[in-house]
Design a protein around this motif. Structure first.
Motif, PDB file in Angstrom:
ATOM      1  N   ALA A  19      74.080 117.165  51.586  1.00  0.00           N
ATOM      2  CA  ALA A  19      73.980 117.517  50.030  1.00  0.00           C
ATOM      3  C   ALA A  19      73.921 116.159  49.240  1.00  0.00           C
ATOM      4  O   ALA A  19      73.175 115.900  48.332  1.00  0.00           O
ATOM      5  CB  ALA A  19      74.851 118.273  49.562  1.00  0.00           C
ATOM      6  N   ASP A  20      74.848 115.223  49.923  1.00  0.00           N
ATOM      7  CA  ASP A  20      74.685 114.058  49.146  1.00  0.00           C
ATOM      8  C   ASP A  20      73.691 112.944  49.377  1.00  0.00           C
ATOM      9  O   ASP A  20      73.173 111.910  48.719  1.00  0.00           O
ATOM     10  CB  ASP A  20      76.174 113.062  49.481  1.00  0.00           C
ATOM     11  CG  ASP A  20      77.425 113.859  49.058  1.00  0.00           C
ATOM     12  OD1 ASP A  20      77.329 114.610  47.978  1.00  0.00           O
ATOM     13  OD2 ASP A  20      78.488 113.714  49.960  1.00  0.00           O
ATOM     14  N   SER A  21      72.979 113.182  50.524  1.00  0.00           N
ATOM     15  CA  SER A  21      71.823 112.545  51.091  1.00  0.00           C
ATOM     16  C   SER A  21      70.817 113.390  51.963  1.00  0.00           C
ATOM     17  O   SER A  21      71.083 113.491  53.077  1.00  0.00           O
ATOM     18  CB  SER A  21      72.084 111.225  51.712  1.00  0.00           C
ATOM     19  OG  SER A  21      70.985 110.444  51.932  1.00  0.00           O
ATOM     20  N   ALA A  22      69.871 113.946  51.261  1.00  0.00           N
ATOM     21  CA  ALA A  22      68.979 115.132  52.014  1.00  0.00           C
ATOM     22  C   ALA A  22      67.696 114.474  52.140  1.00  0.00           C
ATOM     23  O   ALA A  22      66.993 114.444  51.277  1.00  0.00           O
ATOM     24  CB  ALA A  22      69.269 116.304  51.212  1.00  0.00           C
ATOM     25  N   TRP A  23      67.104 114.082  53.107  1.00  0.00           N
ATOM     26  CA  TRP A  23      65.846 113.937  53.628  1.00  0.00           C
ATOM     27  C   TRP A  23      65.249 114.748  54.401  1.00  0.00           C
ATOM     28  O   TRP A  23      65.798 115.383  55.469  1.00  0.00           O
ATOM     29  CB  TRP A  23      65.937 112.619  54.104  1.00  0.00           C
ATOM     30  CG  TRP A  23      66.189 111.240  53.296  1.00  0.00           C
ATOM     31  CD1 TRP A  23      66.759 111.498  51.988  1.00  0.00           C
ATOM     32  CD2 TRP A  23      66.040 109.861  53.675  1.00  0.00           C
ATOM     33  NE1 TRP A  23      67.201 110.037  51.557  1.00  0.00           N
ATOM     34  CE2 TRP A  23      66.632 109.108  52.580  1.00  0.00           C
ATOM     35  CE3 TRP A  23      65.549 109.343  54.709  1.00  0.00           C
ATOM     36  CZ2 TRP A  23      66.653 107.853  52.637  1.00  0.00           C
ATOM     37  CZ3 TRP A  23      65.659 107.842  54.811  1.00  0.00           C
ATOM     38  CH2 TRP A  23      66.136 107.073  53.722  1.00  0.00           C
ATOM     39  N   VAL A  24      63.830 115.162  54.341  1.00  0.00           N
ATOM     40  CA  VAL A  24      63.071 115.942  55.126  1.00  0.00           C
ATOM     41  C   VAL A  24      61.743 115.472  55.491  1.00  0.00           C
ATOM     42  O   VAL A  24      61.292 114.769  54.683  1.00  0.00           O
ATOM     43  CB  VAL A  24      62.988 117.456  54.436  1.00  0.00           C
ATOM     44  CG1 VAL A  24      62.207 117.411  53.112  1.00  0.00           C
ATOM     45  CG2 VAL A  24      62.854 118.422  55.467  1.00  0.00           C
ATOM     46  N   ILE A  25      61.257 115.579  56.537  1.00  0.00           N
ATOM     47  CA  ILE A  25      59.970 115.395  57.041  1.00  0.00           C
ATOM     48  C   ILE A  25      59.114 116.508  57.001  1.00  0.00           C
ATOM     49  O   ILE A  25      59.211 117.798  57.633  1.00  0.00           O
ATOM     50  CB  ILE A  25      59.925 114.887  58.320  1.00  0.00           C
ATOM     51  CG1 ILE A  25      60.813 113.602  58.630  1.00  0.00           C
ATOM     52  CG2 ILE A  25      58.514 114.596  59.036  1.00  0.00           C
ATOM     53  CD1 ILE A  25      61.126 113.191  59.948  1.00  0.00           C
ATOM     54  N   VAL A  26      58.055 116.466  56.170  1.00  0.00           N
ATOM     55  CA  VAL A  26      56.819 117.326  56.349  1.00  0.00           C
ATOM     56  C   VAL A  26      55.451 116.734  56.307  1.00  0.00           C
ATOM     57  O   VAL A  26      55.001 115.774  55.741  1.00  0.00           O
ATOM     58  CB  VAL A  26      56.787 118.144  55.178  1.00  0.00           C
ATOM     59  CG1 VAL A  26      55.630 119.081  54.883  1.00  0.00           C
ATOM     60  CG2 VAL A  26      58.021 118.940  54.684  1.00  0.00           C
ATOM     61  N   ASP A  27      54.923 117.179  57.521  1.00  0.00           N
ATOM     62  CA  ASP A  27      53.575 116.627  57.928  1.00  0.00           C
ATOM     63  C   ASP A  27      53.507 114.893  58.246  1.00  0.00           C
ATOM     64  O   ASP A  27      52.643 114.191  57.571  1.00  0.00           O
ATOM     65  CB  ASP A  27      52.455 117.105  57.203  1.00  0.00           C
ATOM     66  CG  ASP A  27      52.115 118.507  57.548  1.00  0.00           C
ATOM     67  OD1 ASP A  27      52.714 118.997  58.510  1.00  0.00           O
ATOM     68  OD2 ASP A  27      51.500 119.154  56.807  1.00  0.00           O
ATOM     69  N   GLY A  28      54.640 114.220  58.566  1.00  0.00           N
ATOM     70  CA  GLY A  28      54.610 113.143  58.660  1.00  0.00           C
ATOM     71  C   GLY A  28      55.221 112.223  57.309  1.00  0.00           C
ATOM     72  O   GLY A  28      55.669 111.174  57.514  1.00  0.00           O
ATOM     73  N   GLY A  29      55.482 112.847  56.289  1.00  0.00           N
ATOM     74  CA  GLY A  29      55.866 112.473  54.970  1.00  0.00           C
ATOM     75  C   GLY A  29      57.470 112.487  54.986  1.00  0.00           C
ATOM     76  O   GLY A  29      57.850 113.474  55.301  1.00  0.00           O
ATOM     77  N   VAL A  30      57.967 111.761  54.508  1.00  0.00           N
ATOM     78  CA  VAL A  30      59.598 111.668  54.290  1.00  0.00           C
ATOM     79  C   VAL A  30      59.867 111.892  52.902  1.00  0.00           C
ATOM     80  O   VAL A  30      59.285 111.155  52.072  1.00  0.00           O
ATOM     81  CB  VAL A  30      60.140 110.274  54.906  1.00  0.00           C
ATOM     82  CG1 VAL A  30      61.605 110.637  54.693  1.00  0.00           C
ATOM     83  CG2 VAL A  30      59.844 110.384  56.373  1.00  0.00           C
ATOM     84  N   TYR A  31      60.512 112.991  52.643  1.00  0.00           N
ATOM     85  CA  TYR A  31      60.962 113.314  51.336  1.00  0.00           C
ATOM     86  C   TYR A  31      62.644 113.518  51.008  1.00  0.00           C
ATOM     87  O   TYR A  31      63.061 113.866  51.740  1.00  0.00           O
ATOM     88  CB  TYR A  31      60.503 114.689  50.865  1.00  0.00           C
ATOM     89  CG  TYR A  31      58.928 114.877  51.160  1.00  0.00           C
ATOM     90  CD1 TYR A  31      58.132 114.737  49.878  1.00  0.00           C
ATOM     91  CD2 TYR A  31      58.342 115.025  52.290  1.00  0.00           C
ATOM     92  CE1 TYR A  31      56.650 114.724  50.009  1.00  0.00           C
ATOM     93  CE2 TYR A  31      56.810 115.177  52.245  1.00  0.00           C
ATOM     94  CZ  TYR A  31      56.263 114.920  51.535  1.00  0.00           C
ATOM     95  OH  TYR A  31      54.746 114.901  51.329  1.00  0.00           O
ATOM     96  N   ASP A  32      63.002 112.446  49.852  1.00  0.00           N
ATOM     97  CA  ASP A  32      64.176 112.714  49.624  1.00  0.00           C
ATOM     98  C   ASP A  32      64.535 113.595  48.534  1.00  0.00           C
ATOM     99  O   ASP A  32      64.143 113.501  47.476  1.00  0.00           O
ATOM    100  CB  ASP A  32      64.679 111.211  48.998  1.00  0.00           C
ATOM    101  CG  ASP A  32      66.186 111.175  48.621  1.00  0.00           C
ATOM    102  OD1 ASP A  32      66.714 112.067  48.793  1.00  0.00           O
ATOM    103  OD2 ASP A  32      66.566 110.175  48.360  1.00  0.00           O
TER     104      ASP A  32
END
Length: 83
Positions: A16-29
């Motif tokens: 929860a303090d640093s949450a990144w996710v990958i969707v279709d090659g894009g990285v989202y913070d």
């Protein structure tokens, strides 16, 4: 500014303090969005730190990716960095 990240770099951001996710090659913070996520904090955190494209598309459409998620995009995953 968009940068190229490795899958390892993304995997280090799954709290929860640093949450990144990958969707279709894009990285989202999505750290700032965790508390606002309509599906709840828990479900979003389960998707963080990895490629969650399949899960994302099960519940969202392209409009969400372009209009809501775009502001959280910080880069993309390099070709040799697939999870």
């Amino acid at each position: 500014m968009s940068k190229t990240l490795t899958a390892k770099e993304v995997s280090d951001h799954a709290t929860a303090d640093s949450a990144w996710v990958i969707v279709d090659g894009g990285v989202y913070d999505v750290t700032e969005f965790v508390e606002e996520h309509p599906g709840g904090k828990k479900v979003l955190l389960k998707a963080c730190g990895k490629d969650s494209s399949k899960q994302f598309w099960q519940f969202h459409n392209e409009k969400i990716l372009k209009k809501v998620a775009a502001q959280y995009r910080i880069g993309s995953v390099g070709e040799t960095s697939k999870l």
